[in-house]
Scaffold this active site. Structure first.
Site, PDB file in Angstrom:
ATOM      1  N   HIS A   1       0.769  -1.436   0.143  1.00  9.14           N
ATOM      2  CA  HIS A   1       0.254   0.076  -0.170  1.00  9.14           C
ATOM      3  C   HIS A   1       0.386   1.724   0.128  1.00  9.14           C
ATOM      4  CE1 HIS A   1       0.377  -0.301   4.768  1.00  9.14           C
ATOM      5  NE2 HIS A   1       0.223   1.137   4.482  1.00  9.14           N
TER       6      HIS A   1
ATOM      7  N   ASP B   1       1.679  -7.845   2.165  1.00  8.05           N
ATOM      8  CA  ASP B   1       1.664  -6.022   2.132  1.00  8.05           C
ATOM      9  C   ASP B   1       2.734  -5.887   1.954  1.00  8.05           C
ATOM     10  OD1 ASP B   1       1.087  -3.705   1.714  1.00  8.05           O
ATOM     11  OD2 ASP B   1      -0.447  -3.773   3.903  1.00  8.05           O
TER      12      ASP B   1
ATOM     13  N   SER C   1       3.812   2.052   8.431  1.00  9.30           N
ATOM     14  CA  SER C   1       3.669   0.874   7.527  1.00  9.30           C
ATOM     15  C   SER C   1       4.650   0.568   6.448  1.00  9.30           C
ATOM     16  CB  SER C   1       2.209   1.441   6.645  1.00  9.30           C
ATOM     17  OG  SER C   1       1.394   1.932   6.731  1.00  9.30           O
TER      18      SER C   1
END
Length: 735
Positions: free
Chosen positions: A84, A222, A653
């Site tokens: 992402h 991810d 992230s």
């Protein structure tokens, strides 16, 4: 000055009463908590984690694109981050012919790696406490207002930063911490040639979609892989065929032995923002006004966009990145409201504030006695303005794209006489014209119109009539209150919603162009929204925000002075931080127990053929059916994700999750839904971050994608960090 230094140390160093799982610690101060970390299980030194003179783990940590974290995993500049985080780059490289979002992308060699204009990778060279060079030198008269103080601090910081990087190619900035009670110099090195190397298909990289976002158990791969390129001298250079793979000062060994529940873990990255020290008045606003309203606005947008994306592949590609940016915060806010209520955060804040005032009274501290009533009065004025600002942001920046797009033509339209006089009009018009394909590539006028229609009634109902953009009066005056009819009329008559029409307008003579745009209904609507916000909301919002900042500086300083029994650490502000804890599951609520690990078995259990969120690639199903996991599997299963008790937030992230030896064991990508309130209140029993297991990453790269050449670049470790006799190990240094 004699009182400030102990105060700062008390603020930054972990007290004996604090939870090791809470806190985002500045790497420059790790020596102060080194003993606690060793007790928790760390087997390397603070110097191995952060060193100025030698290669250390901090030299493998990357601020990726300014909003995420990445880490170097090879001596050839290979970096790992979330899918992402790389999503925008992957989306920009995708088309109907080369659908890298759907099918994934794997460069067969370095020549096949894809450039990404504007994407950057930044390393921290060093951080230094410069509080003693800032606070004593702020002129007394500069403390009259927050703006004056900020200007004075800015000039002092600029001089310090300039001195720090003299004669180098580095960049530097001085950043405030603890609401301006302390300051740090941060010296960085930024690379501008960052190329896409590999990304799994969205059926792996986004597996679970919005349904699983912020949830546990999780089965999402991810991750994505990029490479940093540098000039022949290994220094940053503009993107060029002459550039070569960057040789890092340190790269992370990748551990494929895994981590057991209870093992030490730490995370190193760039957390964006936490608000641990908010007053009850601010929490009340977040809990009862801001989050519910923003959730309502985004729910309306997502209903439109999700339906459109399901209708065809073209729209799915066009809106993939937009949908992800809208939905991520939407679901986070839903969990945040729930978590704050469950933890009784508002009540706890009020209880803490009552104790604060009581202590201040006993100490005779008038300044501290007055700060909370001051904050109460300020928030009474601030909340309506903050609400208006939130609505503007949701409407103009996350709502119909055409309003923000139209604003890009303001200078050409309103200042065309000046531009003509300066001989710049044609160049500016050409610049706007050149940008049109990029915008319209990912724009669908019908979807945009439906989003506008969905949001407008909520906006009108939430903003007082006196504060609404003047253009909205047309809805009642010309369309008998029918906002849908008003929106239809805007899009029907505007040249801005069609690439050919606006391109033709840009070719007109300046005067004719300016007249056309000035009377364009969408342009007029956009200017009305911006004018309403810029004139009626932003000045007062900014002024009150400054006054709140001043009060919060006093409030937080008072906490540190009067509550030595508490643990104080500076709120996250996108600067490099470390958090430590352990690999572990949780019991977030009564009767619910979360294990620490998930496997590929869970992916198959969730599989729904043809579903946008839960379809599984055929190749992955085959590998699972035959148990062809290579050396990455464990006892016939393939680890996928795990949770750990590390304090994270947005910006973390892509951060590396490391074991006791500083080896990569996972890639952080989310928090559990029960943890989304942790920006305001961290609960060590509930809060867990979610990570992709490195074994799953390597399995996907090697066995699924057939990109073994990338794995061969990495330094693989096959021994668990908890194995053997506990002790301190010296980290290998890569200079």
């Amino acid at each position: 000055m004699s009182t400030r230094r102990p105060l700062l140390i008390a603020f930054l160093i972990l007290s004996q009463w604090g939870s090791a799982h809470e806190g985002m610690w500045l790497p420059t101060l790790l020596k102060g908590i080194e003993g606690d970390m060793h007790t928790a299980g760390l087997r390397i030194t603070a110097e191995d984690i952060y060193s100025i003179n030698n290669g250390s783990i901090k030299d493998a940590i990357v601020h990726f694109g300014g909003g995420c974290t990445a880490e170097v995993i090879s001596k050839q500049g290979l970096i790992l981050t979330n899918h992402h985080c790389g999503f925008s780059a992957i989306q920009e490289q995708s088309s109907l012919e080369n659908d890298y979002l759907k099918n994934g992308f794997w460069a067969k060699d370095k020549a096949g790696e894809l450039r990404n204009p504007g994407l950057t990778a930044t390393f921290i060279i060093r951080m230094e406490d410069v509080t003693d060079r800032i606070l004593p030198n702020i002129p007394a008269e500069a403390n009259t207002t927050e703006a004056q103080r900020r200007d004075a601090v800015g000039k002092l910081g600029e001089a310090i930063a300039k001195e720090a990087i003299a004669g180098t190619h580095y960049q530097a900035v001085v950043r405030p911490f603890n609401y301006g009670n302390s300051y740090f110099l941060i010296v960085t090195e930024t690379f501008r040639d960052v190329r896409l190397v590999g990304a799994p298909p969205s059926a792996i990289g986004k597996f679970g979609g919005d349904t699983d976002n912020w949830m546990w158990p999780r089965h999402t791969g991810d991750f994505s892989i990029f490479r940093i390129y540098a000039g022949p001298d290994n220094k940053p250079a503009e993107p060029s065929d002459a550039n070569v793979p960057f040789v890092p000062r340190h790269s992370l060994p990748v551990n494929i032995a895994g981590a057991n529940e209870g093992d030490f873990a730490m995370i190193f990255g760039f957390p964006g923002s936490t608000q641990r020290y908010l007053s009850s008045y601010a929490v009340d606003y977040v809990l009862n006004t801001a989050d519910p309203l923003r959730i309502k606005m985004r729910s309306a947008s997502l209903d439109v966009i999700d339906a459109a994306m399901r209708s065809n592949d073209k729209t799915r590609i066009q809106y993939a990145d937009k949908q992800a940016s809208i939905s991520n915060a939407w679901k986070k806010w839903i969990g945040e409201v729930r978590g704050l209520k469950e933890l009784r955060t508002l009540d706890r804040k009020r209880e803490q504030e009552a104790l604060y005032i009581d202590r201040a009274l006993k100490l005779g501290r008038t300044d501290l006695q007055e700060v909370l009533p001051t904050l109460k009065n300020l928030y009474a004025e601030y909340v309506p303005l903050a609400t208006a600002r939130d609505l503007f942001v949701e409407m103009v920046y996350y709502g119909p794209e055409i309003l923000r797009f139209a604003d890009g033509f303001r200078e050409l339209t309103e200042e065309h006489v000046r531009l003509v006089g300066e001989g710049k009009f044609e160049a500016k018009a050409a610049e706007r014209s050149a940008a049109l394909p990029g915008f319209f590539k990912d724009y669908d006028v019908e979807v945009d119109k439906r989003v506008f229609k969905a949001l407008l009634p909520i906006y009108r109902a939430s903003v007082p009539v006196s504060g609404q953009p003047a253009v909205l009066k047309e809805i009642d005056a010309r369309f008998n209150g029918d906002s849908d009819a008003w929106v239809d009329d805007l899009y029907t008559r505007s040249v801005l919603v069609n690439e050919a029409s606006i391109a033709a307008a840009l070719r007109l003579k300046p005067k004719k162009y300016a007249k056309l745009l000035a009377n364009d209904p969408v342009y007029k609507a956009s200017r009305s929204f911006f004018k309403s916000f810029l004139e009626q909301v932003r000045p007062q919002h900014a002024a009150l925000g400054d006054r709140i900042e001043t009060a919060m500086r006093t409030y937080v300083k008072g906490m540190m002075e009067m509550e030595p029994e508490r643990t104080f650490w500076p709120d996250a502000n996108s600067t490099l931080r470390l958090s430590y804890g352990k690999v572990e599951g949780s019991t977030p609520r009564d009767g619910v127990v979360y294990g620490a690990h998930t496997t590929l078995d869970g992916v198959v259990e969730k599989h729904i053929p043809g579903d946008a969120e839960f379809d599984v690639p055929k190749r992955l199903l085959e590998l699972q059916a035959t148990k062809d996991f290579g050396e990455y599997g464990v006892n016939g299963t393939m680890p996928v994700c795990f949770t750990s008790s590390l304090h994270t937030t947005g910006g973390n992230s892509g951060s590396p999750v490391l074991n006791a030896k500083g080896e990569l064991i996972g890639l952080n990508f989310d928090r559990t839904w029960e943890s989304t309130m942790s920006d305001i209140q961290f609960d060590p029993d509930k809060c867990r971050n979610i990570c992709v297991d490195t074994r799953y990453i390597l399995f996907v790269v090697d066995k699924f994608a057939g990109a073994k050449h990338l794995v061969d670049e990495m330094e693989l470790v096959r021994t668990n960090a908890s194995a053997g006799i506990p002790g301190i190990i010296q980290l290998p240094i890569h200079r």
